[in-house]
Design an enzyme around this catalytic site. Sequence first.
Site, PDB file in Angstrom:
ATOM      1  N   PRO A  11       0.783  -1.233   0.000  1.00 51.11           N
ATOM      2  CA  PRO A  11       0.000   0.000   0.000  1.00 51.11           C
ATOM      3  C   PRO A  11       0.816   1.285   0.000  1.00 51.11           C
ATOM      4  O   PRO A  11       1.839   1.382   0.684  1.00 51.11           O
ATOM      5  CB  PRO A  11      -0.838  -0.099   1.273  1.00 51.11           C
ATOM      6  N   GLU A  98      12.571  -9.799   1.205  1.00 50.87           N
ATOM      7  CA  GLU A  98      11.796  -8.684   1.758  1.00 50.87           C
ATOM      8  C   GLU A  98      12.593  -7.413   1.524  1.00 50.87           C
ATOM      9  O   GLU A  98      13.782  -7.349   1.865  1.00 50.87           O
ATOM     10  CB  GLU A  98      11.566  -8.902   3.262  1.00 50.87           C
TER      11      GLU A  98
END
Length: 146
Positions: A11, A98
């Site tokens: 997001p 990540e």
Amino acid sequence: MSKPIYVLNGPNLNRLGKREPEIYGRTTLAEVEAMCREAAGDLPLEFRQTNSEETLIAWIHEAIDRPAAGILINPAAFTFTSMAVMDALKMFPGPIVEFHISNIHKREPIYHRSLVSPVATAVIAGLGAGGYPVALDAMRRLLIAA
Ligand code: CA2
């Protein structure tokens, strides 16, 4: 045709380069995608961004089922909130990198505890948006080593 690498962005990353340049820099997500495609060379990439947790999980499931070669993920705020993203990533058998643009450990304490890191193969943070191709290169090395 080799298996694709999924580059998944969470997001607000669609706002990259447009807000808070002091933290996230001035590079846009479209420019990040171009850098990633250049770094990937012949390797097929699925480069995506979503503001929806449900969609992000669906894309991880897609990467599992397809299957993808690896997942490079900047989960953004879901890093710290989403056990569902963590559970989905746990099911992926290949390497998971990540990635964070900023050094999350240098920031406020709410940014320190990643739920994703325990299920990631590697964690890269703090290199700015220019770190995406570095992360992709790291993924390529992980895939060669596998
Ligand atoms: O540093 C990163 O890449 C982050 O994953 C970015 C997330 C933040 O929640 C993480 O702690 C670290 C936030 C992404 C918000 O994206 C924006 C982009 C431009 C302007 C404002 C926010």
